[in-house]
Design an enzyme around this catalytic site. Structure first.
Site, PDB file in Angstrom:
ATOM      1  N   GLY A   7       0.468  -5.031   0.882  1.00 30.45           N
ATOM      2  CA  GLY A   7      -0.662  -5.031  -0.060  1.00 30.45           C
ATOM      3  C   GLY A   7      -0.318  -5.659  -1.401  1.00 30.45           C
ATOM      4  N   GLU A  64      -0.684  -9.242  -0.884  1.00 27.72           N
ATOM      5  CA  GLU A  64      -2.134  -9.506  -0.780  1.00 27.72           C
ATOM      6  C   GLU A  64      -2.798  -9.472  -2.153  1.00 27.72           C
ATOM      7  OE1 GLU A  64      -2.186  -6.482   2.261  1.00 27.72           O
ATOM      8  OE2 GLU A  64      -3.217  -7.839   3.626  1.00 27.72           O
ATOM      9  N   ALA A  95       0.872  -1.174   0.000  1.00 28.73           N
ATOM     10  CA  ALA A  95       0.000   0.000   0.000  1.00 28.73           C
ATOM     11  C   ALA A  95       0.909   1.224   0.000  1.00 28.73           C
ATOM     12  CB  ALA A  95      -0.867  -0.024   1.242  1.00 28.73           C
ATOM     13  N   GLU A 108       4.013  -4.990   7.646  1.00 25.80           N
ATOM     14  CA  GLU A 108       3.051  -4.118   8.331  1.00 25.80           C
ATOM     15  C   GLU A 108       3.326  -3.882   9.806  1.00 25.80           C
ATOM     16  OE1 GLU A 108       2.252  -6.266   5.993  1.00 25.80           O
ATOM     17  OE2 GLU A 108       0.639  -5.490   4.730  1.00 25.80           O
TER      18      GLU A 108
HETATM   19  N1  DAK Z   1       4.628   3.296  -0.589  1.00 27.56           N
HETATM   20  C1  DAK Z   1       5.028   4.453  -1.139  1.00 27.56           C
HETATM   21  N2  DAK Z   1       6.198   4.586  -1.776  1.00 27.56           N
HETATM   22  C2  DAK Z   1       6.998   3.525  -1.838  1.00 27.56           C
HETATM   23  C3  DAK Z   1       6.638   2.272  -1.293  1.00 27.56           C
HETATM   24  C4  DAK Z   1       5.385   2.180  -0.641  1.00 27.56           C
HETATM   25  N3  DAK Z   1       4.937   1.050  -0.132  1.00 27.56           N
HETATM   26  N4  DAK Z   1       7.654   1.403  -1.521  1.00 27.56           N
HETATM   27  C5  DAK Z   1       8.590   2.075  -2.189  1.00 27.56           C
HETATM   28  N5  DAK Z   1       8.205   3.344  -2.392  1.00 27.56           N
HETATM   29  C6  DAK Z   1       8.948   4.396  -3.071  1.00 27.56           C
HETATM   30  C7  DAK Z   1      10.088   4.919  -2.209  1.00 27.56           C
HETATM   31  O1  DAK Z   1       9.620   5.876  -1.301  1.00 27.56           O
HETATM   32  C8  DAK Z   1      10.997   5.516  -3.273  1.00 27.56           C
HETATM   33  O2  DAK Z   1      10.468   6.748  -3.680  1.00 27.56           O
HETATM   34  P1  DAK Z   1      11.351   8.117  -3.627  1.00 27.56           P
HETATM   35  O3  DAK Z   1      11.739   8.251  -2.211  1.00 27.56           O
HETATM   36  O4  DAK Z   1      12.509   7.833  -4.545  1.00 27.56           O
HETATM   37  O5  DAK Z   1      10.406   9.163  -4.103  1.00 27.56           O
HETATM   38  C9  DAK Z   1      10.834   4.547  -4.436  1.00 27.56           C
HETATM   39  O6  DAK Z   1       9.599   3.873  -4.212  1.00 27.56           O
HETATM   40  C10 DAK Z   1      11.936   3.521  -4.513  1.00 27.56           C
HETATM   41  O7  DAK Z   1      12.017   2.856  -3.264  1.00 27.56           O
HETATM   42  P2  DAK Z   1      13.365   2.724  -2.435  1.00 27.56           P
HETATM   43  O8  DAK Z   1      14.321   3.852  -2.740  1.00 27.56           O
HETATM   44  O9  DAK Z   1      12.992   2.521  -1.023  1.00 27.56           O
HETATM   45  O10 DAK Z   1      13.964   1.378  -3.052  1.00 27.56           O
HETATM   46  P3  DAK Z   1      14.957   0.355  -2.364  1.00 27.56           P
HETATM   47  O11 DAK Z   1      15.445  -0.563  -3.412  1.00 27.56           O
HETATM   48  O12 DAK Z   1      15.989   1.065  -1.539  1.00 27.56           O
HETATM   49  O13 DAK Z   1      14.052  -0.474  -1.333  1.00 27.56           O
HETATM   50  C11 DAK Z   1      12.076  -1.680  -0.680  1.00 27.56           C
HETATM   51  C12 DAK Z   1      13.033  -1.287  -1.843  1.00 27.56           C
HETATM   52  C13 DAK Z   1      10.871  -2.428  -1.287  1.00 27.56           C
HETATM   53  C14 DAK Z   1      12.809  -2.616   0.293  1.00 27.56           C
HETATM   54  C15 DAK Z   1      11.648  -0.388   0.059  1.00 27.56           C
HETATM   55  O14 DAK Z   1      11.163   0.550  -0.916  1.00 27.56           O
HETATM   56  C16 DAK Z   1      10.566  -0.623   1.042  1.00 27.56           C
HETATM   57  O15 DAK Z   1      10.816  -1.115   2.163  1.00 27.56           O
HETATM   58  N6  DAK Z   1       9.353  -0.217   0.715  1.00 27.56           N
HETATM   59  C17 DAK Z   1       8.227  -0.270   1.576  1.00 27.56           C
HETATM   60  C18 DAK Z   1       7.702  -1.684   1.716  1.00 27.56           C
HETATM   61  C19 DAK Z   1       6.543  -1.692   2.618  1.00 27.56           C
HETATM   62  O16 DAK Z   1       6.702  -1.519   3.856  1.00 27.56           O
HETATM   63  N7  DAK Z   1       5.352  -1.754   2.031  1.00 27.56           N
HETATM   64  C20 DAK Z   1       4.129  -1.446   2.713  1.00 27.56           C
HETATM   65  C21 DAK Z   1       3.598  -2.640   3.379  1.00 27.56           C
HETATM   66  S1  DAK Z   1       2.261  -2.151   4.373  1.00 27.56           S
HETATM   67  C22 DAK Z   1      -4.595  -0.363   5.585  1.00 27.56           C
HETATM   68  C23 DAK Z   1      -4.223  -0.251   4.305  1.00 27.56           C
HETATM   69  C24 DAK Z   1      -3.252  -1.010   3.806  1.00 27.56           C
HETATM   70  C25 DAK Z   1      -2.571  -1.898   4.560  1.00 27.56           C
HETATM   71  C26 DAK Z   1      -2.930  -2.011   5.865  1.00 27.56           C
HETATM   72  C27 DAK Z   1      -3.925  -1.249   6.385  1.00 27.56           C
HETATM   73  N8  DAK Z   1      -5.550   0.526   6.101  1.00 27.56           N
HETATM   74  C28 DAK Z   1      -5.918   1.639   5.291  1.00 27.56           C
HETATM   75  C29 DAK Z   1      -6.000   0.468   7.444  1.00 27.56           C
HETATM   76  C30 DAK Z   1      -1.454  -2.576   4.002  1.00 27.56           C
HETATM   77  C31 DAK Z   1      -0.259  -1.967   4.126  1.00 27.56           C
HETATM   78  C32 DAK Z   1       0.917  -2.376   3.427  1.00 27.56           C
HETATM   79  O17 DAK Z   1       0.947  -2.804   2.307  1.00 27.56           O
END
Ligand code: DAK
Length: 259
Positions: free
Chosen positions: A110, A113, A65, A133
């Site tokens: 997400g 998912e 997400a 998460e």
């Molecule tokens: N959201 C927004 N931007 C993201 C992103 C994300 N999930 N993942 C990556 N990006 C963006 C980064 O911010 C970066 O953008 P800039 O800063 O350059 O503008 C760009 O994509 C490239 O990412 P990185 O520079 O971080 O790339 P790396 O190779 O260094 O790292 C990575 C890749 C996948 C390990 C890292 O980007 C990362 O950890 N990303 C986040 C992964 C994550 O935590 N995903 C979210 C999971 S939580 C709910 C709604 C939804 C959900 C739950 C509840 N409610 C509304 C109640 C579910 C939530 C989730 O999915």
């Protein structure tokens, strides 16, 4: 078609691509809205027999997400966003056509998912799946707690969610999250080969099988078997059943028409 989700139809395949590579295809509200529009088209299409879902770029299927968007949400907005996303993923899971996701990199939160809402998942050694998460102070909110448990069992799901550990391709395959593990250059060809194998069979039979497996898994065994019997009897009324059996007897290849 909008630009954050692309839909291309070729040779009976619907290629659905999450197209936001600058944010590793993170699921913003705009992506979810566009995904719904694409699902409208897929549902209305008579040409799409198998849907192949993938993420644009080299690095990610979908990195979850959109954290930057979620950061700004009130609880009410979070509730709306989550409900909308869950409805979207349910629509994807309930498409009559079989769906295959190609995990060409990160499939996190997400994104994982989303992949769990498809029927079959293909990955490679650099595929990375996980639920980050709890490290963000939330839990998987797009049915991950439920769909993953049903796929690999509650205990392994708990371990993945509690630790937020990212799992690479081979381990994801060993856990049963991936159906196939292939070389990087084989990701799309493997999906197309699988889709091609599915397409050789009677479409209504494949669709019914998908429906019964999904609905039946929620029912007591006895009721699910009854449902299977009814579906089977219904297929006996189709032209494709007549064609399939006649082709076998006549030692030729069946030509199915989805009738
Ligand atoms: N959201 C927004 N931007 C993201 C992103 C994300 N999930 N993942 C990556 N990006 C963006 C980064 O911010 C970066 O953008 P800039 O800063 O350059 O503008 C760009 O994509 C490239 O990412 P990185 O520079 O971080 O790339 P790396 O190779 O260094 O790292 C990575 C890749 C996948 C390990 C890292 O980007 C990362 O950890 N990303 C986040 C992964 C994550 O935590 N995903 C979210 C999971 S939580 C709910 C709604 C939804 C959900 C739950 C509840 N409610 C509304 C109640 C579910 C939530 C989730 O999915």
């Amino acid at each position: 078609m909008s630009k954050t989700v692309l839909l291309e139809v070729k040779n009976g395949f619907g290629y659905l691509t999450i197209n936001r590579p600058s944010a590793l295809n993170a699921l913003s509200s705009e992506v979810l809205k566009d995904l719904n529009l694409a699902l409208d088209q897929i549902e209305a299409s008579e040409d799409i027999r198998v849907v192949i879902v993938t993420g644009q770029g080299e690095k990610a299927f979908v990195a979850g997400a959109d954290i930057k968007e979620m950061d700004q949400m009130s609880p009410i907005q979070a509730h709306e966003y989550m409900t909308y996303a869950n409805d979207t993923f349910t629509r994807l899971s309930e498409l009559t056509q079989p769906t295959i996701s190609v995990l060409n990199g990160y499939a996190l939160g997400g994104g994982l998912e989303l992949a769990l809402s498809t029927d079959i998942r293909i990955g490679y050694d650099k595929t990375m799946v996980g639920f980050p998460e709890v490290g963000l102070g939330i839990i998987p909110g797009f049915a991950g707690t439920q769909r993953m448990s049903r796929l690999i069992g509650t205990s392994k799901t708990k371990e993945l969610i509690f630790t937020a550990r990212m799992v690479k391709g081979q381990e994801a395959y060993d856990l049963g999250i991936l159906n196939k593990l292939v070389a990087a250059e084989e990701l799309l060809p493997a999906a197309e080969e699988l889709a091609g194998a599915i397409m050789k069979n009677a479409p209504l039979a494949v669709e019914k099988a998908k429906h019964i497996i999904q609905v039946g898994s929620e029912l007591p065994l006895k009721n699910a078997i009854r449902l299977e019997t009814e579906a089977e009897a219904l297929l006996f009324s189709t032209e494709d059943k007549v064609e399939g059996m006649r082709a076998f007897v006549e030692k030729r290849k069946a030509v199915f028409q989805r009738k």
